[in-house]
Structure formats: C-alpha cells, structure tokens
Design a protein around this motif. Sequence first.
Motif, PDB file in Angstrom:
ATOM      1  N   THR A 114       0.829  -1.201   0.000  1.00  0.00           N
ATOM      2  CA  THR A 114       0.000   0.000   0.000  1.00  0.00           C
ATOM      3  C   THR A 114       0.864   1.251   0.000  1.00  0.00           C
ATOM      4  O   THR A 114       0.564   2.221  -0.712  1.00  0.00           O
ATOM      5  N   LEU A 115       1.936   1.236   0.768  1.00  0.00           N
ATOM      6  CA  LEU A 115       2.869   2.369   0.738  1.00  0.00           C
ATOM      7  C   LEU A 115       3.454   2.546  -0.664  1.00  0.00           C
ATOM      8  O   LEU A 115       3.581   3.679  -1.156  1.00  0.00           O
ATOM      9  N   HIS A 116       3.774   1.459  -1.306  1.00  0.00           N
ATOM     10  CA  HIS A 116       4.285   1.511  -2.687  1.00  0.00           C
ATOM     11  C   HIS A 116       3.217   2.105  -3.611  1.00  0.00           C
ATOM     12  O   HIS A 116       3.519   2.958  -4.448  1.00  0.00           O
ATOM     13  N   MET A 117       1.969   1.664  -3.451  1.00  0.00           N
ATOM     14  CA  MET A 117       0.861   2.165  -4.255  1.00  0.00           C
ATOM     15  C   MET A 117       0.682   3.672  -4.068  1.00  0.00           C
ATOM     16  O   MET A 117       0.312   4.390  -4.989  1.00  0.00           O
ATOM     17  N   LEU A 118       0.956   4.147  -2.856  1.00  0.00           N
ATOM     18  CA  LEU A 118       0.816   5.570  -2.543  1.00  0.00           C
ATOM     19  C   LEU A 118       2.065   6.376  -2.921  1.00  0.00           C
ATOM     20  O   LEU A 118       2.153   7.559  -2.595  1.00  0.00           O
ATOM     21  N   ASP A 119       3.005   5.725  -3.594  1.00  0.00           N
ATOM     22  CA  ASP A 119       4.247   6.361  -4.040  1.00  0.00           C
ATOM     23  C   ASP A 119       5.044   6.934  -2.862  1.00  0.00           C
ATOM     24  O   ASP A 119       5.473   8.089  -2.870  1.00  0.00           O
ATOM     25  N   ARG A 120       5.215   6.073  -1.861  1.00  0.00           N
ATOM     26  CA  ARG A 120       6.051   6.411  -0.705  1.00  0.00           C
ATOM     27  C   ARG A 120       7.188   5.386  -0.637  1.00  0.00           C
ATOM     28  O   ARG A 120       7.198   4.486   0.215  1.00  0.00           O
ATOM     29  N   PRO A 121       8.150   5.516  -1.547  1.00  0.00           N
ATOM     30  CA  PRO A 121       9.169   4.464  -1.685  1.00  0.00           C
ATOM     31  C   PRO A 121      10.037   4.254  -0.453  1.00  0.00           C
ATOM     32  O   PRO A 121      10.380   3.110  -0.139  1.00  0.00           O
ATOM     33  N   ALA A 122      10.400   5.315   0.254  1.00  0.00           N
ATOM     34  CA  ALA A 122      11.267   5.147   1.429  1.00  0.00           C
ATOM     35  C   ALA A 122      10.530   4.377   2.529  1.00  0.00           C
ATOM     36  O   ALA A 122      11.099   3.463   3.144  1.00  0.00           O
ATOM     37  N   GLN A 123       9.277   4.721   2.756  1.00  0.00           N
ATOM     38  CA  GLN A 123       8.495   4.024   3.779  1.00  0.00           C
ATOM     39  C   GLN A 123       8.220   2.582   3.351  1.00  0.00           C
ATOM     40  O   GLN A 123       8.243   1.667   4.180  1.00  0.00           O
ATOM     41  N   ALA A 124       7.964   2.385   2.054  1.00  0.00           N
ATOM     42  CA  ALA A 124       7.727   1.026   1.550  1.00  0.00           C
ATOM     43  C   ALA A 124       8.985   0.184   1.721  1.00  0.00           C
ATOM     44  O   ALA A 124       8.907  -0.983   2.142  1.00  0.00           O
TER      45      ALA A 124
END
Length: 135
Positions: A114-124
């Motif tokens: 979901t983090l990846h889907m939200l374009d949050r690569p560092a958190q993902a």
Amino acid sequence: MDIASLHDQAQRHRRAGNLAGAEQLYRHILNAVPRDGAAHQGLAIVFAQQGRLDAAVEAIAGAVAADPGNLAALTNQANLLAAAGRPDEALTSYETALRIAPRSIVLLQGYAATLHMLDRPAQAADAYGRLLALQ
C-alpha cells in the motif's frame, strides 16, 4: 434456530458457493443481533466473493465497529479497502492492525504494498525491510 447454528449454516453455504444463501443468513443474524461482528465479517467476505467491494467495505466496517481490536476484521478491512482502490484508508487500517500484531507477515506485506501504491518508496522500503527481517 440459535445464532451459532445460523453462523454455521451461513459458513457452509459460503464454502459451498451458495453466496446468496449465505448472504441471506448473515442478514438474518444481523437483524437479530445488529452488532454481531462475525456476521458483519461473513457478509463482507460474501460481498467480496461476489465482486461487490463497496458493499464489502461497508460490511467489514460493521465488524470493526463491533470489535475494534479484532485483528481478523482489521486485516480484512485493510485488504478490502486496498482492493477497492482506497489506499489511504487501507494504510490506516494496516497501521491499526500492525499495532496489535507488529510481526504479522501478511499485514506487513499489505502495508508495504500500500505504501508503494501511494508512491512512498522510502516508507515502503522500510516496511519491506521489516518483512525480510522476519523471514
């Protein structure tokens, strides 16, 4: 017929593919016991199997409202919200569930995706790292 028997019968219908029969029984249970979390969750699963994701999200919200600490309901809520294209809400559900079960591989997978889907690569990447550390 008592509520436990109705639950058993609804699960048998669902497993046999009789989704309409299962839906009818879960609705019958909820008419008798509106805050029956298991019935809300069963109904959500039926709706998801029918491809009715908006209805599934609404039903699973009833399960979470009935028992906010129910890990299965929170996990299903997060997964259904993600599948319904509501990643911001899914992320909140994953975070709530991860506070209960921080070492859950299933939850961390969904959270990271979901983090990846939200374009949050560092958190993902951090979430995937936590996942790898568990395996």
